[in-house]
Design a protein around this motif. Structure first.
Motif, PDB file in Angstrom:
ATOM      1  N   LYS A   1       0.836  -1.291  -0.010  1.00 59.85           N
ATOM      2  CA  LYS A   1       0.069  -0.064   0.028  1.00 59.85           C
ATOM      3  C   LYS A   1       0.982   1.203  -0.009  1.00 59.85           C
ATOM      4  O   LYS A   1       1.990   1.318   0.875  1.00 59.85           O
ATOM      5  N   THR A   2       0.643   2.021  -0.791  1.00 61.85           N
ATOM      6  CA  THR A   2       1.449   3.319  -1.063  1.00 61.85           C
ATOM      7  C   THR A   2       1.114   4.635  -0.557  1.00 61.85           C
ATOM      8  O   THR A   2       1.963   5.535  -0.722  1.00 61.85           O
ATOM      9  N   ALA A   3      -0.030   4.544   0.381  1.00 64.56           N
ATOM     10  CA  ALA A   3      -0.456   5.928   0.834  1.00 64.56           C
ATOM     11  C   ALA A   3       0.978   6.813   1.595  1.00 64.56           C
ATOM     12  O   ALA A   3       1.123   7.848   1.199  1.00 64.56           O
ATOM     13  N   HIS A   4       1.385   6.057   2.317  1.00 63.04           N
ATOM     14  CA  HIS A   4       2.733   6.444   3.022  1.00 63.04           C
ATOM     15  C   HIS A   4       3.793   6.617   2.231  1.00 63.04           C
ATOM     16  O   HIS A   4       4.644   7.733   2.597  1.00 63.04           O
ATOM     17  N   THR A   5       4.101   5.936   1.616  1.00 63.39           N
ATOM     18  CA  THR A   5       5.188   5.772   0.844  1.00 63.39           C
ATOM     19  C   THR A   5       5.385   7.068  -0.426  1.00 63.39           C
ATOM     20  O   THR A   5       6.221   7.672  -0.630  1.00 63.39           O
ATOM     21  N   GLU A   6       4.162   7.110  -0.746  1.00 62.56           N
ATOM     22  CA  GLU A   6       4.258   8.537  -1.951  1.00 62.56           C
ATOM     23  C   GLU A   6       4.459   9.600  -1.083  1.00 62.56           C
ATOM     24  O   GLU A   6       5.062  10.459  -1.587  1.00 62.56           O
ATOM     25  N   VAL A   7       4.012   9.848   0.242  1.00 58.68           N
ATOM     26  CA  VAL A   7       4.027  11.125   0.882  1.00 58.68           C
ATOM     27  C   VAL A   7       5.753  11.241   1.305  1.00 58.68           C
ATOM     28  O   VAL A   7       6.537  12.323   0.991  1.00 58.68           O
ATOM     29  N   TYR A   8       6.315  10.070   1.554  1.00 55.51           N
ATOM     30  CA  TYR A   8       7.841  10.031   2.056  1.00 55.51           C
ATOM     31  C   TYR A   8       8.390  10.525   0.486  1.00 55.51           C
ATOM     32  O   TYR A   8       9.436  11.236   0.673  1.00 55.51           O
ATOM     33  N   ASN A   9       8.306   9.716  -0.476  1.00 58.89           N
ATOM     34  CA  ASN A   9       8.869  10.078  -1.748  1.00 58.89           C
ATOM     35  C   ASN A   9       8.720  11.460  -2.227  1.00 58.89           C
ATOM     36  O   ASN A   9       9.712  12.002  -2.546  1.00 58.89           O
ATOM     37  N   GLU A  10       7.713  11.907  -2.008  1.00 56.22           N
ATOM     38  CA  GLU A  10       7.493  13.436  -2.322  1.00 56.22           C
ATOM     39  C   GLU A  10       8.369  14.314  -1.579  1.00 56.22           C
ATOM     40  O   GLU A  10       8.849  15.276  -2.096  1.00 56.22           O
ATOM     41  N   SER A  11       8.612  14.045  -0.332  1.00 60.96           N
ATOM     42  CA  SER A  11       9.680  14.935   0.398  1.00 60.96           C
ATOM     43  C   SER A  11      10.787  14.868   0.049  1.00 60.96           C
ATOM     44  O   SER A  11      11.667  15.868   0.055  1.00 60.96           O
ATOM     45  N   PHE A  12      11.354  14.010  -0.876  1.00 57.69           N
ATOM     46  CA  PHE A  12      12.489  14.039  -1.544  1.00 57.69           C
ATOM     47  C   PHE A  12      12.338  15.091  -2.644  1.00 57.69           C
ATOM     48  O   PHE A  12      13.635  15.915  -2.860  1.00 57.69           O
ATOM     49  N   ASP A  13      11.243  14.890  -3.374  1.00 56.03           N
ATOM     50  CA  ASP A  13      11.303  16.250  -4.500  1.00 56.03           C
ATOM     51  C   ASP A  13      11.236  17.540  -3.858  1.00 56.03           C
ATOM     52  O   ASP A  13      11.836  18.506  -4.425  1.00 56.03           O
ATOM     53  N   GLN A  14      10.454  17.454  -2.741  1.00 53.37           N
ATOM     54  CA  GLN A  14      10.376  18.886  -2.038  1.00 53.37           C
ATOM     55  C   GLN A  14      11.898  19.326  -1.707  1.00 53.37           C
ATOM     56  O   GLN A  14      12.085  20.518  -1.736  1.00 53.37           O
ATOM     57  N   ALA A  15      12.595  18.529  -1.052  1.00 55.64           N
ATOM     58  CA  ALA A  15      13.879  18.785  -0.497  1.00 55.64           C
ATOM     59  C   ALA A  15      14.520  19.498  -1.660  1.00 55.64           C
ATOM     60  O   ALA A  15      15.501  20.331  -1.830  1.00 55.64           O
ATOM     61  N   ALA A  16      14.602  18.527  -2.794  1.00 55.37           N
ATOM     62  CA  ALA A  16      15.521  18.987  -4.033  1.00 55.37           C
ATOM     63  C   ALA A  16      14.981  20.431  -4.589  1.00 55.37           C
ATOM     64  O   ALA A  16      15.737  21.155  -4.921  1.00 55.37           O
ATOM     65  N   ALA A  17      13.610  20.559  -4.640  1.00 58.79           N
ATOM     66  CA  ALA A  17      12.963  21.769  -5.013  1.00 58.79           C
ATOM     67  C   ALA A  17      13.764  23.119  -4.109  1.00 58.79           C
ATOM     68  O   ALA A  17      14.027  24.047  -4.673  1.00 58.79           O
ATOM     69  N   LEU A  18      13.729  22.600  -2.775  1.00 64.05           N
ATOM     70  CA  LEU A  18      13.933  23.620  -1.833  1.00 64.05           C
ATOM     71  C   LEU A  18      15.521  23.952  -2.143  1.00 64.05           C
ATOM     72  O   LEU A  18      15.995  25.193  -2.193  1.00 64.05           O
ATOM     73  N   MET A  19      16.315  22.960  -2.326  1.00 60.12           N
ATOM     74  CA  MET A  19      17.771  23.310  -2.591  1.00 60.12           C
ATOM     75  C   MET A  19      17.881  24.017  -3.847  1.00 60.12           C
ATOM     76  O   MET A  19      18.828  24.891  -3.958  1.00 60.12           O
ATOM     77  N   SER A  20      17.093  23.808  -4.832  1.00 61.21           N
ATOM     78  CA  SER A  20      17.373  24.520  -6.052  1.00 61.21           C
ATOM     79  C   SER A  20      16.701  25.863  -5.774  1.00 61.21           C
ATOM     80  O   SER A  20      17.049  26.845  -6.544  1.00 61.21           O
ATOM     81  N   ARG A  21      15.963  26.194  -4.962  1.00 62.23           N
ATOM     82  CA  ARG A  21      15.491  27.566  -4.587  1.00 62.23           C
ATOM     83  C   ARG A  21      16.176  28.244  -3.445  1.00 62.23           C
ATOM     84  O   ARG A  21      15.735  29.090  -2.574  1.00 62.23           O
ATOM     85  N   ARG A  22      17.422  27.867  -3.025  1.00 65.07           N
ATOM     86  CA  ARG A  22      17.965  28.402  -1.974  1.00 65.07           C
ATOM     87  C   ARG A  22      18.567  29.790  -2.253  1.00 65.07           C
ATOM     88  O   ARG A  22      18.820  30.407  -1.229  1.00 65.07           O
ATOM     89  N   ASP A  23      18.336  30.074  -3.472  1.00 65.54           N
ATOM     90  CA  ASP A  23      18.653  31.555  -3.590  1.00 65.54           C
ATOM     91  C   ASP A  23      17.767  32.402  -2.890  1.00 65.54           C
ATOM     92  O   ASP A  23      18.175  33.705  -2.418  1.00 65.54           O
ATOM     93  N   ILE A  24      16.748  31.978  -2.477  1.00 68.26           N
ATOM     94  CA  ILE A  24      15.636  32.638  -1.402  1.00 68.26           C
ATOM     95  C   ILE A  24      16.376  33.276  -0.132  1.00 68.26           C
ATOM     96  O   ILE A  24      16.044  34.290   0.238  1.00 68.26           O
ATOM     97  N   PHE A  25      17.367  32.341   0.176  1.00 69.18           N
ATOM     98  CA  PHE A  25      18.038  32.672   1.483  1.00 69.18           C
ATOM     99  C   PHE A  25      19.537  33.125   1.281  1.00 69.18           C
ATOM    100  O   PHE A  25      20.299  33.196   2.247  1.00 69.18           O
TER     101      PHE A  25
END
Lengths: 577, 431
Positions: B227-251
């Motif tokens: 069942k992937t309800a939890h694993t999807e949330v977990y995997n998405e957080s990797f994408d979020q982290a990558a996106a945040l790293m790519s937007r570190r210019d804001i900081f």
């Protein structure tokens, strides 16, 4: 089926038809041996099927087609990882994994369960689970959390009956040095009557009564404003008192003070007959009558400036018994919470919504669990052991049906498959330390000084780091699984994680790099057993082999490090499955 | 000993006395609309522009300790309580404020004043709680703070940016309460970017890419039959982290021009205002900026000369810059604190805590510039017209950014009114 039910029924008759006798015997025992070690006395029970068999029967009978829908039993590796995480809070070492997988005894699972239940890690870890349940990671206030944690740990280690533990906590006011730590439950909440009413009813009675403070619960017909104030009445006279000379903060109590309440709906509609009051009562149980004292004789120690008053009669002192003694609702809530701890979902779900509009998924089972937990005098180890022995607990999380669109048939509430339980912060920290070999490095360096406490002390920093990142909002009950970018940033980029991955004498990368270059299948096996507690699939061995082909020296070291990270960060690792 | 809590103390935590019917809760309409627009395929500049055009944002200036209303928004010159300072005219016709705020006076046409606040609370912690949650503290129940609420309402659900950032104003994960850690404040301590936005020194981009793809492969094999309800949330957080790293210019706060630094000042508060400006420009939903040392139990006037001397110019520059850049119309600005200060001047030439009759300033999105609500008497000792409390203010903030303040949250299926149902918005300052 009928026969099994009869047995339960007869057992209940025996237990419940003599409440007076058993209660007085108990009381006599306690007073005779006040200092006796707190070990659960196993009552002698008539022959009956073991609880784990009843669990499986009642789970299977509840769902038509259960046999068709259910996952197979977990394989040894899956079971091994799960039971270690659930009972000790970490994954097994590679030696423990190899030994278990090789073991040919048919009852090796039961043997392992018993072994883990008697380990020092069990006491530590289950105490942590109880701590989070009781305190929701609240911050320090008055009582040193380390002392409270130690109190819980020793309680679990000696298998103190759960009802006794709760009674102690609800009876502690912090005045006696030896019970001071137990007063953290009250004192961290500043003795605040509404906060305590909410948490006591939520945690011990499975009822979030917050909405019944101002009126009968608008959406839960069972929950009345009377219930809320019945609990509040135990605590309305209590307050936090700091003795400046002794430099000690305790929960003190007055001899007077009543709850007063009226429904804001009735006030609004001008139908209120004025404020009501109630004596202390736990839900619909009897209201607790209280002695009347002559005016001026209500106190043992009268209130005065800087003096802790002591009333002749303490309302709060009645609470522990009222919650835990002959209170089926308490037993049911505990049975459900402990079930949730191992299965990842309550039979009543959410855990604090136990009312008739939210019926349990398996009512008969919850009845049996409740009765058995009471009959076994809240024996925590026995109860967890029975659940762990059940096929229901030991099912695989993998199910062929999940590959198909029809997987919707597999509702979590049917317990046809093991649910994926997110590792809690402590499990996560220790699983990472075990998998990378950091724990082993420290075990080696501690040599003769090695024990559970010294190892934990050495690595406490990591545990704390994980708790602060993965522990949620202090004071709030744990919610649905949530994954945050800052957690991933820590796991991906932080020095404290990156530094434990590369080779260092005795850790995983070191062991992997010592394997001869032409023995990559051996390397893949060592890697997968260490991190994911299972041997690699053929494709995984091939994948590792391909990645390491031609890699030598630093290149090889780097690839090994990255492989470890990839496995550590996989969803397979993140969940207890 | 006073009987504790013997009278009924109901703060309508669940809001259900107003409405028993459940209204559907659309996790913030602006956010919903935004996520439907989709940002895929746009450059960062385009995306930022689009964000700016659609999204409401909020900045709180938190003057901790409790700034004096008499030395700021509600001066009483020439009275026994007025102190030594004069009132000056401002860019808003008919509105006068203290002479200690000459730069701010030039921005008054963007600001509205609420001069009739009575929070009945003189305790720092409790006053701060009222002003940031819109309610009196209710033991046993924790309301979410303003920053967390607006983060949850206004941030696009898939945004890589944190919804609530605190610059020099502290903050605790507890503020999010039932809204969850996603909406807890990201506290930029020491004015620095959050940790771990950079790859570890020993890592290379190529290696990182490879290890991430390996991670995905191992995970996919595991997820096949699960069942992937939890694993999807977990995997998405990797994408979020990558996106945040790519937007570190804001900081990346290293590129302010000399002119900006000169206009805002080299002190911490000036720097923090510049940082807030950048965060708002880059699309962060809620920013809280702190300025402190207003708890002037002694030497009230000297302290206010000093503190407001630091505060006035960067605050005014911030408003002016946001206006020039077209950001002010969708950015709500709130300048507040836990309470005001006593009209009575004490023996140490100080003013003490005072929640009975005091003021705040708001401006920008949804606010009628130059408007004034409420009035205190001649010596400022009581509110004589349009008395309001934290509840009214919360309704006003919500409505200013286009949200329905009469809706409810539903943590665990229980209705929790977003703003105190006994109060309503201060309509006269809403645009």
């Amino acid at each position: 089926m009928f026969r099994a039910n009869m047995r339960v029924y007869v057992l209940l008759l025996i237990v419940f038809s003599h409440p007076l006798i058993s209660a007085s015997v108990e009381a006599a025992d306690r007073s005779q041996f006040p200092e006796a070690p707190l070990i659960a006395n196993k009552p002698i029970l008539p022959a009956e099927p073991p609880l784990h068999e009843s669990i499986d029967r009642l789970i299977q009978n509840r769902t038509a087609d259960y046999a068709k829908l259910a996952s197979p039993l977990s394989n040894d590796a899956e079971f091994l990882r799960r039971i270690y995480l659930d009972l000790t809070g970490r994954i097994p070492t590679i030696e423990q994994t190899r030994t278990f997988l090789k073991d040919q005894r048919t009852n090796k699972r039961a043997i392992l369960i018993d072994q883990l239940l008697n380990s020092p890690e069990y006491a530590r870890f289950v105490a942590q689970r109880l701590d989070v349940m009781l305190m929701q990671r609240m911050n320090k206030k008055y009582i040193d959390p380390a002392k409270w944690e130690e109190y819980l740990r020793t309680s679990v280690a000696e298998n103190k009956p759960l009802d006794q533990l709760v009674r102690e906590i609800l009876s502690a006011d912090g005045t006696e040095k030896e019970h001071q730590a137990a007063a953290r439950f009250y004192l961290a909440r500043d003795g605040e009557v509404n906060e305590l009413t909410r948490d006591i009813s939520r945690i011990f009675l499975g009822a979030d009564l917050t909405c019944a403070q101002c009126h009968d619960h608008p959406e839960v017909a069972d929950w009345k404003q009377d219930h809320y104030y019945g609990i509040s009445a135990f605590l309305i006279r209590s307050f936090v008192f700091t003795d400046k000379q002794k430099k000690q903060t305790v929960l003190a109590e007055k001899a007077e003070g009543e709850v007063k309440y009226e429904s804001v709906f009735e006030v609004r509609d001008k139908t209120s007959k004025g404020p009501a009051t109630t004596l202390p009562a736990v839900f619909d149980n009897k209201k607790i009558p209280e002695p009347v004292f002559k005016k001026g004789e209500e106190y043992k120690v009268k209130p005065a400036k800087g003096v802790r008053p002591i009333p002749q009669y303490s309302r709060r002192a009645q609470l522990g018994d009222a919650i835990t003694t002959d209170n089926r609702r308490f037993a049911r809530t505990m049975a459900n919470r402990l079930w949730d701890m191992l299965l990842g979902r309550g039979i009543v779900h959410p855990l604090d919504a136990d009312h008739s509009d939210n019926p349990p998924s398996h009512p008969e089972l919850l009845d049996v669990l409740t009765e058995q937990l009471m009959a076994h005098e809240y024996d925590l180890k026995w109860y967890l052991r029975e659940i762990a022995l059940s096929e229901t607990y030991q099912r695989s999380s993998a199910n062929e049906l999940f590959q198909e669109q029809t997987a919707k048939e597999l509702s979590d509430a049917q317990f046809t498959h093991a649910l994926l339980k997110p590792l809690n912060p402590e499990q996560y920290a220790w699983a990472v330390m075990e998998a990378t070999g950091l724990a082993e490095v420290h075990r080696n360096s501690l040599k003769q000084k090695l024990n559970e406490a010294t190892l934990r002390k050495n690595l406490l920093g990591y545990e704390r780091q994980f708790v602060s990142l993965f522990g949620g909002v202090p004071g709030e009950p744990v919610k649905e699984f949530e994954a945050m970018a800052d957690q991933i940033l820590y796991l991906s980029n932080d020095q404290r994680i990156q530094v434990i991955l590369p080779a260092r004498a005795g850790n995983l990368a070191d062991r992997l790099l010592k394997i001869p270059v032409d023995q990559t299948p051996q390397l893949a096996e060592e890697l997968y057993l260490s991190v994911l507690t299972r041997p690699p699939l053929q494709t995984e061995t091939e994948e590792v082999t391909a990645l390491l082909a031609e890699k030598k020296g630093q290149d090889r070291a780097v690839m090994v490090t990255d492989l470890i990270w990839a496995l550590l960060m996989s969803s397979e690792f993140r969940f207890n499955h | 000993m006073q009987g504790k809590g013997v009278t009924m103390r109901c703060n309508y935590a669940c809001g259900s006395h107003e409405s028993l019917t459940r209204r559907s809760f659309m996790g913030g309409t602006a956010a919903g609309a935004l996520s439907m627009l989709g940002f895929g395929g746009m450059t960062q500049v385009q995306a930022a522009k689009k964000l700016a055009a659609q999204q409401k944002q909020v900045v709180v200036f938190w003057l901790s300790g409790g700034v004096s209303q008499l030395e700021t928004w509600d001066p009483k010159p020439g009275t026994e309580t007025g102190g030594p300072f004069q009132a000056i005219s401002t860019s808003a016709p008919g509105v006068q404020i203290s002479e200690l705020l000459p730069y701010t006076a030039q921005q008054m046409h963007h600001l509205a004043l609420v001069r009739g606040i009575n929070t009945r609370e003189n305790n720092h912690g409790k006053g701060a709680y009222i002003m940031q949650t819109g309610r009196k503290e209710q033991p046993g129940f924790a309301y979410p703070y303003l920053g967390s609420s607006f983060s949850s309402h206004l941030s696009p659900p898939d945004s890589p940016l944190p919804g609530y950032i605190s610059v020099g104003a502290g903050g605790s994960s507890k503020e999010a309460t039932f809204l969850g850690p996603r909406h807890a404040p990201l506290v930029l301590s020491g004015g620095k970017a959050p940790a771990n936005l950079e790859m570890h020194a020993s890592m290379t981009t190529e290696r990182d890419k490879l290890r991430r793809s390996l991670r995905s492969k191992v995970s996919q094999r595991f997820e096949q039959k699960r069942k992937t309800a939890h694993t999807e949330v977990y995997n998405e957080s990797f994408d979020q982290a990558a996106a945040l790293m790519s937007r570190r210019d804001i900081f990346d706060f290293s590129h302010f021009s000399d002119k900006d630094v000169e206009r805002y000042g080299k002190h911490d508060f000036g720097q923090h205002c510049l940082m807030a400006r950048q965060l708002i420009e880059k699309g962060v939903t809620f920013v809280k900026v702190g300025h402190t040392n207003y708890d002037t139990h002694s030497e009230n006037f000297n302290f206010h000369i000093e503190q407001l001397g630091e505060f006035d110019r960067p605050f005014a520059m911030f408003i002016s810059d946001l206006y020039d850049r077209g950001l002010l119309e969708h950015t709500l600005i709130i300048c507040m604190c836990e309470f005001g200060r006593t009209p009575k001047i004490n023996s140490r030439v100080g003013r003490d805590h005072w929640g009975t009759a005091w003021s705040i300033a708001v401006g920008g999105a949804g606010i009628k510039g130059g408007a004034v609500s409420g009035k205190t008497n001649e010596t400022g000792t009581q509110v004589i017209d349009r008395e309001v409390n934290g509840g009214h203010l919360f309704h006003t903030y919500y409505q200013a950014v286009g949200l329905d303040s009469t809706e409810e949250f539903y943590p665990n299926g229980q209705p929790i009114a977003k703003a105190d149902p006994k109060t309503e918005a201060i309509k006269e300052i809403l645009a």
